[in-house]
Design an enzyme around this catalytic site. Structure first.
Site, PDB file in Angstrom:
ATOM      1  N   GLY A 152       0.664  -1.152  -0.066  1.00 19.77           N
ATOM      2  CA  GLY A 152       0.227  -0.131   0.090  1.00 19.77           C
ATOM      3  C   GLY A 152       0.701   1.198   0.038  1.00 19.77           C
ATOM      4  N   GLY A 185       2.530   5.906   4.060  1.00 20.68           N
ATOM      5  CA  GLY A 185       1.640   6.634   5.081  1.00 20.68           C
ATOM      6  C   GLY A 185       0.007   6.054   5.152  1.00 20.68           C
ATOM      7  CB  VAL A 186      -1.760   3.506   3.327  1.00 24.12           C
ATOM      8  CG1 VAL A 186      -1.054   2.152   3.658  1.00 24.12           C
ATOM      9  CG2 VAL A 186      -3.175   3.301   3.196  1.00 24.12           C
ATOM     10  CE  LYS A 236       3.478  -0.054   3.160  1.00 21.46           C
ATOM     11  NZ  LYS A 236       3.193   1.452   3.065  1.00 21.46           N
ATOM     12  NE  ARG A 288      10.808   6.869   7.841  1.00 19.22           N
ATOM     13  CZ  ARG A 288       9.805   6.123   7.341  1.00 19.22           C
ATOM     14  NH1 ARG A 288       9.213   5.259   8.085  1.00 19.22           N
ATOM     15  NH2 ARG A 288       9.536   6.175   6.239  1.00 19.22           N
ATOM     16  NE  ARG A 338       5.850   7.808   8.301  1.00 21.54           N
ATOM     17  CZ  ARG A 338       5.816   6.918   7.322  1.00 21.54           C
ATOM     18  NH1 ARG A 338       5.283   5.677   7.452  1.00 21.54           N
ATOM     19  NH2 ARG A 338       6.628   7.193   6.249  1.00 21.54           N
ATOM     20  NE  ARG A 392       8.843   8.178   1.650  1.00 22.12           N
ATOM     21  CZ  ARG A 392       9.351   7.350   2.153  1.00 22.12           C
ATOM     22  NH1 ARG A 392       8.410   6.188   2.495  1.00 22.12           N
ATOM     23  NH2 ARG A 392      10.566   6.745   1.799  1.00 22.12           N
ATOM     24  CG  ASP A 441     -12.432   5.956   7.134  1.00 28.06           C
ATOM     25  OD1 ASP A 441     -11.688   6.804   7.722  1.00 28.06           O
ATOM     26  OD2 ASP A 441     -13.400   6.213   6.712  1.00 28.06           O
TER      27      ASP A 441
END
Ligand SMILES: Nc1nc2c(ncn2[C@@H]2O[C@H](COP(=O)(O)OP(=O)(O)O)[C@@H](O)[C@H]2O)c(=O)[nH]1
Ligand SMILES: Nc1ncnc2c1ncn2[C@@H]1O[C@H](COP(=O)(O)OP(=O)(O)O)[C@@H](O)[C@H]1O
Length: 384
Positions: free
Chosen positions: A139, A142-143, A145, A172, A265, A276, A300
Site C-alpha cells: 500500500g 503513510g497508509v 501498513k 529514521r 508522521r 511519496r 479509515d
C-alpha cells in the site's frame, strides 16, 4: 588413537557400543556416527564423532551448517543411506527434527574440496498448511501498513514474525538496524542481489529495497508465520516466485487523508513527502490490478481495519496461545521410540504407564534442499 575392535564384531560394532543416554550411534557406509554427549562448549550444540572401520580410528569430523542446540535426549535413525534423522525430545515442535548429512552430494563435494572428513547439519522444515502462508502487505506510504503490522505482532507475538527487509535508505530516528530494516550500502546490496540472495527487490522512492531469502527463512525457522511489508513491484515479484502467500493491499479512505497522515508522521523531508505522494497515485492504480491482490482493505478507522485484517487471516476469536498450541510440527517427549522402514520413520511418543500414546509417521521420500541450508519436503501424519 585406534580403537581395538575384534574383527568378528565389526559388522555390528555400533550395536555393541555402550553409550550414555544422551548419545546415539548409527552406521552408514562403513562409518559409525556417534551423536551427542559432551557438548560443543562454544556453541552449546550437539556434538558428533565418527569411527572409521577401515582405519579403526575415531575421528572428529569437520561440521558444516548451522548446528542444533543441545538437548537432554535425542533419537537418531539413518535415512536414504546418506543422512541421519535426529529427533530432539522436549524441543519446540518447529525445532525437533534435524538431518546430519554424512554422504549427501553436498557433503561428498565438501570432502573433496576440504580433503577431510565432513558432516553437515540441516534443519528439517515441515511446510505449513494454508493457515500458515506468509502474508504480503502493500500500500502507499503513510497508509498505515506499519501500524497494522505492529498491532498484529503485538497481539500475536508467537504467531507472526516480520521479514526484515534490506534497504539503502537512511534509518529514521527510531529505527533499529536488524529490527526495522537491515540498512545497507548500495554496492553491497547490488552484489547480494546479483548473487541470488534476494527473493525480490525494487527501487522505491529512489532507494533500493529487498526481501532476502534468509529474512523469510529466519521467520519460518522460528516456527512463525511471515509478514512482508513490501511495495507493489515487490508484491508482483513474490506473486511470480515460489513463495505461496496471501496478498493484501491497504488503501487510504482518500488521497487527502493519506497526505495528512504522511505529513503528521513527520519522518520525511518535504521533497520525500512530495515524491511519496506522486508515487502513491500510481500504486493505488496498480493495487487494483486484477489477480495481484487477494484482498483490498480501506484503512479509515484503524480498529475497524484491524478487525477486518484479522478476519481475513482467520484470527478473529482466537488468541496467540491457542494458535501456538495448534502449530504444525512434532513435539517429542523424552519417552519415545523411533524406527525406520521404506523411507518412513515411525516416532512413537509416550504410552508409558497408562499415558496417552501418539504415533507419527514421517515420510522422507522426497527431500528438497539440505545442507548448508534447510531440508524441506518431509511430510508427517499422526497414525495413532
Ligand atoms: N519491494 C520491496 N519493497 C519494500 C521492502 N521493504 C519495504 N518496502 C516498501 O518500500 C516502501 C517505503 O518504505 P519505507 O521507506 O519504510 O517508508 P514507509 O512505507 O512510508 O514507512 C513501502 O512501500 C514499503 O512497503 C522490500 O523488501 N521490498
Ligand atoms: N486508520 C488510521 N487513522 C489515522 N491515522 C493512522 C491510521 N493508520 C495509521 N495512522 C497514522 O498514519 C501514519 C502513517 O502510518 P504508518 O503505519 O507509518 O504507514 P506506512 O507504514 O504504510 O507508511 C502514522 O503516523 C500512523 O500513526
Amino acid at each position: 588413537m585406534g580403537a581395538e575392535v575384534p574383527e568378528h564384531l565389526l559388522g555390528d560394532f555400533h550395536e555393541y557400543l555402550v553409550l550414555p543416554s544422551n548419545q546415539t550411534s548409527n552406521s552408514i557406509s562403513g562409518k559409525i556416527y556417534v551423536i551427542g554427549g559432551p557438548e560443543d562448549r562454544e556453541t552449546l550444540s550437539i556434538s558428533v564423532k565418527l569411527f572409521d572401520r577401515s582405519t579403526g580410528e575415531w575421528l572428529i569430523p569437520l561440521i558444516l551448517g548451522r548446528k542444533p542446540l543441545a538437548c537432554n535426549l535425542h533419537s537418531a535413525v539413518p535415512v536414504n543411506d546418506d543422512r541421519i534423522l535426529v529427533i530432539k525430545s522436549d524441543s519446540p515442535s518447529y525445532d525437533s527434527l534435524w538431518f546430519l548429512e554424512v554422504d549427501t552430494q553436498f557433503v561428498r563435494e565438501q570432502k573433496k574440496v576440504l580433503g577431510t572428513e565432513v558432516v553437515a547439519w540441516s534443519k528439517v522444515v515441515i511446510e505449513g498448511d494454508d493457515a500458515l502462508k506468509p502474508v504480503v502487505i502493500s500500500g502507499p506510504s503513510g497508509v498505515g501498513k506499519g501500524t497494522l503490522i505492529s498491532k498484529l505482532m503485538k497481539e500475536f507475538p508467537s504467531t507472526f514474525g516480520f521479514s526484515v527487509s534490506h534497504t539503502t535508505r537512511k534509518p529514521r530516528e527510531k529505527e533499529k538496524n536488524g529490527v526495522h530494516y537491515h540498512f545497507t550500502e548500495r554496492s553491497q546490496m547490488e552484489k547480494d542481489i546479483r548473487e541470488g540472495r534476494f527473493l525480490e527487490s525494487a527501487l522505491v522512492h529512489g532507494n533500493l529495497y529487498g526481501t532476502s531469502i534468509e529474512a523469510v527463512e529466519a521467520v519460518t525457522d522460528s516456527g512463525k508465520r511471515c509478514i512482508l511489508d513490501i511495495d507493489v513491484q515487490g508484491a508482483r515479484s513474490v506473486r511470480s516466485s515460489s513463495l505461496e502467500a496471501i496478498f493484501i493491499f491497504i488503501c487510504p479512505p482518500s488521497f487527502e487523508e493519506l497526505e495528512k497522515r504522511l505529513r503528521a508522521r513527520g519522518t520525511e523531508s518535504e521533497e520525500q513527502v512530495q515524491k511519496r505522494l506522486r508515487n502513491a497515485r500510481a500504486e493505488l492504480e496498480q493495487g487494483k490490478f486484477p489477480g495481484l491482490f487477494d484482498h483490498l482493505l480501506v484503512n479509515d478507522d484503524l480498529e475497524t481495519c484491524y478487525t477486518d485484517l484479522k478476519k481475513i487471516l482467520s484470527l478473529d476469536g482466537t488468541s496467540d496461545d491457542m494458535l501456538e498450541l495448534s502449530a504444525k510440527g512434532i513435539r517429542v517427549p523424552e519417552s519415545h521410540s523411533v524406527s525406520a522402514r521404506d523411507q518412513k520413520v515411525i516416532i512413537q511418543c509416550g504410552g508409558d504407564e497408562g499415558l496417552a500414546r501418539t504415533i507419527y509417521e514421517v515420510d522422507v521420500s522426497s527431500l528438497v534442499g539440505g545442507a548448508p541450508g534447510r531440508t524441506r519436503g518431509p511430510e508427517y501424519k499422526c497414525i495413532s
